[in-house]
Design a protein around this motif. Structure first.
Motif, PDB file in Angstrom:
ATOM      1  N   VAL A   1      -2.533   2.602   4.959  1.00 45.40           N
ATOM      2  CA  VAL A   1      -2.695   1.144   4.859  1.00 45.40           C
ATOM      3  C   VAL A   1      -3.142   0.565   6.196  1.00 45.40           C
ATOM      4  O   VAL A   1      -4.005  -0.317   6.252  1.00 45.40           O
ATOM      5  CB  VAL A   1      -1.364   0.498   4.411  1.00 45.40           C
ATOM      6  CG1 VAL A   1      -1.464  -1.024   4.464  1.00 45.40           C
ATOM      7  CG2 VAL A   1      -0.994   0.960   3.010  1.00 45.40           C
ATOM      8  N   ASN A   2      -2.575   1.099   7.291  1.00 47.62           N
ATOM      9  CA  ASN A   2      -2.927   0.595   8.616  1.00 47.62           C
ATOM     10  C   ASN A   2      -4.362   0.911   9.028  1.00 47.62           C
ATOM     11  O   ASN A   2      -4.876   0.336   9.983  1.00 47.62           O
ATOM     12  CB  ASN A   2      -1.972   1.170   9.678  1.00 47.62           C
ATOM     13  CG  ASN A   2      -0.574   0.601   9.559  1.00 47.62           C
ATOM     14  OD1 ASN A   2      -0.378  -0.477   9.003  1.00 47.62           O
ATOM     15  ND2 ASN A   2       0.412   1.320  10.049  1.00 47.62           N
ATOM     16  N   ASP A   3      -4.993   1.845   8.327  1.00 45.24           N
ATOM     17  CA  ASP A   3      -6.384   2.191   8.637  1.00 45.24           C
ATOM     18  C   ASP A   3      -7.392   1.235   8.014  1.00 45.24           C
ATOM     19  O   ASP A   3      -8.571   1.263   8.380  1.00 45.24           O
ATOM     20  CB  ASP A   3      -6.697   3.614   8.148  1.00 45.24           C
ATOM     21  CG  ASP A   3      -5.968   4.683   8.934  1.00 45.24           C
ATOM     22  OD1 ASP A   3      -5.802   4.498  10.150  1.00 45.24           O
ATOM     23  OD2 ASP A   3      -5.572   5.699   8.335  1.00 45.24           O
TER      24      ASP A   3
ATOM     25  N   LYS B   1      -7.686  12.321  -1.801  1.00 46.47           N
ATOM     26  CA  LYS B   1      -6.441  12.934  -2.247  1.00 46.47           C
ATOM     27  C   LYS B   1      -5.226  12.270  -1.611  1.00 46.47           C
ATOM     28  O   LYS B   1      -4.290  11.868  -2.288  1.00 46.47           O
ATOM     29  CB  LYS B   1      -6.449  14.427  -1.922  1.00 46.47           C
ATOM     30  CG  LYS B   1      -7.372  15.263  -2.779  1.00 46.47           C
ATOM     31  CD  LYS B   1      -7.234  16.747  -2.427  1.00 46.47           C
ATOM     32  CE  LYS B   1      -8.077  17.624  -3.329  1.00 46.47           C
ATOM     33  NZ  LYS B   1      -7.947  19.059  -2.976  1.00 46.47           N
ATOM     34  N   GLY B   2      -5.216  12.203  -0.281  1.00 48.24           N
ATOM     35  CA  GLY B   2      -4.046  11.699   0.419  1.00 48.24           C
ATOM     36  C   GLY B   2      -4.123  10.232   0.795  1.00 48.24           C
ATOM     37  O   GLY B   2      -3.178   9.690   1.357  1.00 48.24           O
ATOM     38  N   GLY B   3      -5.228   9.579   0.483  1.00 46.89           N
ATOM     39  CA  GLY B   3      -5.410   8.187   0.902  1.00 46.89           C
ATOM     40  C   GLY B   3      -4.672   7.198   0.020  1.00 46.89           C
ATOM     41  O   GLY B   3      -4.483   7.423  -1.178  1.00 46.89           O
ATOM     42  N   THR B   4      -4.261   6.096   0.617  1.00 48.71           N
ATOM     43  CA  THR B   4      -3.623   5.018  -0.144  1.00 48.71           C
ATOM     44  C   THR B   4      -4.681   4.206  -0.885  1.00 48.71           C
ATOM     45  O   THR B   4      -5.869   4.245  -0.551  1.00 48.71           O
ATOM     46  CB  THR B   4      -2.846   4.087   0.795  1.00 48.71           C
ATOM     47  OG1 THR B   4      -3.771   3.503   1.727  1.00 48.71           O
ATOM     48  CG2 THR B   4      -1.773   4.847   1.570  1.00 48.71           C
ATOM     49  N   TYR B   5      -4.244   3.454  -1.887  1.00 47.83           N
ATOM     50  CA  TYR B   5      -5.175   2.606  -2.634  1.00 47.83           C
ATOM     51  C   TYR B   5      -5.797   1.547  -1.733  1.00 47.83           C
ATOM     52  O   TYR B   5      -6.961   1.178  -1.899  1.00 47.83           O
ATOM     53  CB  TYR B   5      -4.449   1.948  -3.812  1.00 47.83           C
ATOM     54  CG  TYR B   5      -4.128   2.901  -4.942  1.00 47.83           C
ATOM     55  CD1 TYR B   5      -5.145   3.454  -5.711  1.00 47.83           C
ATOM     56  CD2 TYR B   5      -2.814   3.251  -5.218  1.00 47.83           C
ATOM     57  CE1 TYR B   5      -4.860   4.332  -6.745  1.00 47.83           C
ATOM     58  CE2 TYR B   5      -2.516   4.140  -6.248  1.00 47.83           C
ATOM     59  CZ  TYR B   5      -3.545   4.674  -7.013  1.00 47.83           C
ATOM     60  OH  TYR B   5      -3.255   5.549  -8.023  1.00 47.83           O
ATOM     61  N   VAL B   6      -5.022   1.081  -0.759  1.00 41.90           N
ATOM     62  CA  VAL B   6      -5.535   0.054   0.160  1.00 41.90           C
ATOM     63  C   VAL B   6      -6.668   0.623   1.003  1.00 41.90           C
ATOM     64  O   VAL B   6      -7.707  -0.032   1.192  1.00 41.90           O
ATOM     65  CB  VAL B   6      -4.400  -0.464   1.077  1.00 41.90           C
ATOM     66  CG1 VAL B   6      -4.948  -1.447   2.116  1.00 41.90           C
ATOM     67  CG2 VAL B   6      -3.312  -1.136   0.251  1.00 41.90           C
ATOM     68  N   ALA B   7      -6.495   1.850   1.491  1.00 43.59           N
ATOM     69  CA  ALA B   7      -7.545   2.483   2.289  1.00 43.59           C
ATOM     70  C   ALA B   7      -8.799   2.717   1.449  1.00 43.59           C
ATOM     71  O   ALA B   7      -9.925   2.463   1.900  1.00 43.59           O
ATOM     72  CB  ALA B   7      -7.039   3.802   2.866  1.00 43.59           C
ATOM     73  N   LYS B   8      -8.617   3.197   0.241  1.00 39.34           N
ATOM     74  CA  LYS B   8      -9.762   3.454  -0.639  1.00 39.34           C
ATOM     75  C   LYS B   8     -10.517   2.162  -0.948  1.00 39.34           C
ATOM     76  O   LYS B   8     -11.749   2.144  -1.016  1.00 39.34           O
ATOM     77  CB  LYS B   8      -9.287   4.115  -1.930  1.00 39.34           C
ATOM     78  CG  LYS B   8      -8.719   5.512  -1.749  1.00 39.34           C
ATOM     79  CD  LYS B   8      -8.180   6.049  -3.067  1.00 39.34           C
ATOM     80  CE  LYS B   8      -7.482   7.387  -2.881  1.00 39.34           C
ATOM     81  NZ  LYS B   8      -6.895   7.895  -4.151  1.00 39.34           N
ATOM     82  N   ASP B   9      -9.781   1.088  -1.159  1.00 44.77           N
ATOM     83  CA  ASP B   9     -10.411  -0.194  -1.482  1.00 44.77           C
ATOM     84  C   ASP B   9     -11.200  -0.742  -0.294  1.00 44.77           C
ATOM     85  O   ASP B   9     -12.215  -1.410  -0.480  1.00 44.77           O
ATOM     86  CB  ASP B   9      -9.331  -1.199  -1.908  1.00 44.77           C
ATOM     87  CG  ASP B   9      -9.922  -2.498  -2.441  1.00 44.77           C
ATOM     88  OD1 ASP B   9     -10.727  -2.430  -3.393  1.00 44.77           O
ATOM     89  OD2 ASP B   9      -9.593  -3.568  -1.892  1.00 44.77           O
ATOM     90  N   ALA B  10     -10.724  -0.452   0.925  1.00 46.39           N
ATOM     91  CA  ALA B  10     -11.392  -0.974   2.126  1.00 46.39           C
ATOM     92  C   ALA B  10     -12.616  -0.147   2.512  1.00 46.39           C
ATOM     93  O   ALA B  10     -13.477  -0.619   3.255  1.00 46.39           O
ATOM     94  CB  ALA B  10     -10.401  -0.992   3.287  1.00 46.39           C
TER      95      ALA B  10
END
Length: 229
Positions: free
Chosen positions: A178-180, A195-204
């Motif tokens: 998320v912090n990324d 695989k290991g990424g959060t939904y927030v990171a993927k959306d950004a």
């Protein structure tokens, strides 16, 4: 509790020895720091562990981490995938500079970066504390020599990207947390872990790396350049 050993020992007043609590003296703390540095220089990630007995949870839990008893160190190794070595070499041959930005100890990051071939010749590794002492102007001047940033915060990542852009670099940034997300948005190309990424990171992000493998980035650039030609 657990955390960066060099930070944790500063809030410990006792140390566990033969199942007894003893005073955590300055000399003992120095010995622990020396041990941590030795382990980190071997490429190991080191965590400190501490404990505290409570009869009742305090109403204000923000200040609970103090007067702790240090109980030991845990070290871990997260070896790079074998194919990453060649992928980084290929990136360098193609004129792509690979930069490591990590929360690891500076000595750990330096050892891994040297092993991977990221840190070469006159390249520099700096910690978040050292970065915070640099002005934006100084960072923009020196960023082309710095290949490893250790113990960094999300805000630090944004400064690094800004400095690279001021040097007219095209910046691709990978991240999974998320912090990324602010850094992924700020980069020219944000690449999230599938695989290991959060939904927030993927959306950004602009792209999602389905196999979380750096080799795939190198292969994608190869195919993209061939298609462009």
């Amino acid at each position: 509790t657990k955390g960066a050993a060099e930070e944790l020992i500063e809030i410990c007043t006792k140390i566990k020895n033969n199942n007894k609590d003893e005073k955590f003296t300055a000399e003992l703390k120095k010995q622990i720091k020396v041990a941590c540095n030795k382990l980190a220089s071997e490429g190991l990630r080191t965590l400190g562990l501490a404990t505290k007995k409570l009869n009742n949870l305090p109403q204000n839990e923000e200040n609970i981490e103090n007067d702790l008893t240090f109980i030991g160190l845990i070290t871990m190794i997260d070896p790079p995938r074998p194919e990453v070595y060649k992928a980084i070499q290929t990136c360098h041959e193609a004129g792509i500079r690979v930069i490591m930005i990590t929360g690891d100890h500076k000595l750990t990051a330096t050892a891994i970066a040297k092993d991977l071939g990221i840190l070469q010749n006159n390249d520099i590794a700096i910690s978040g504390d050292e970065l915070n002492k640099m002005s934006d102007e100084q960072l923009a001047k020196d960023v082309n020599k710095i290949c490893v940033f250790a113990r960094v915060s999300p805000e630090d990542k944004l400064r690094i990207i800004k400095a690279l852009k001021e040097n007219e670099e095209i910046v691709a940034m990978t991240g999974d947390g998320v912090n990324d997300s602010p850094a992924l948005k700020s980069a020219d190309i944000g690449v999230a872990m599938g695989k290991g990424g959060t939904y927030v990171a993927k959306d950004a992000a602009d792209m999602i790396l389905l196999d979380d493998n750096f080799k795939t980035i190198e292969s994608a650039i190869f195919e993209g350049r061939r298609g462009f030609r």
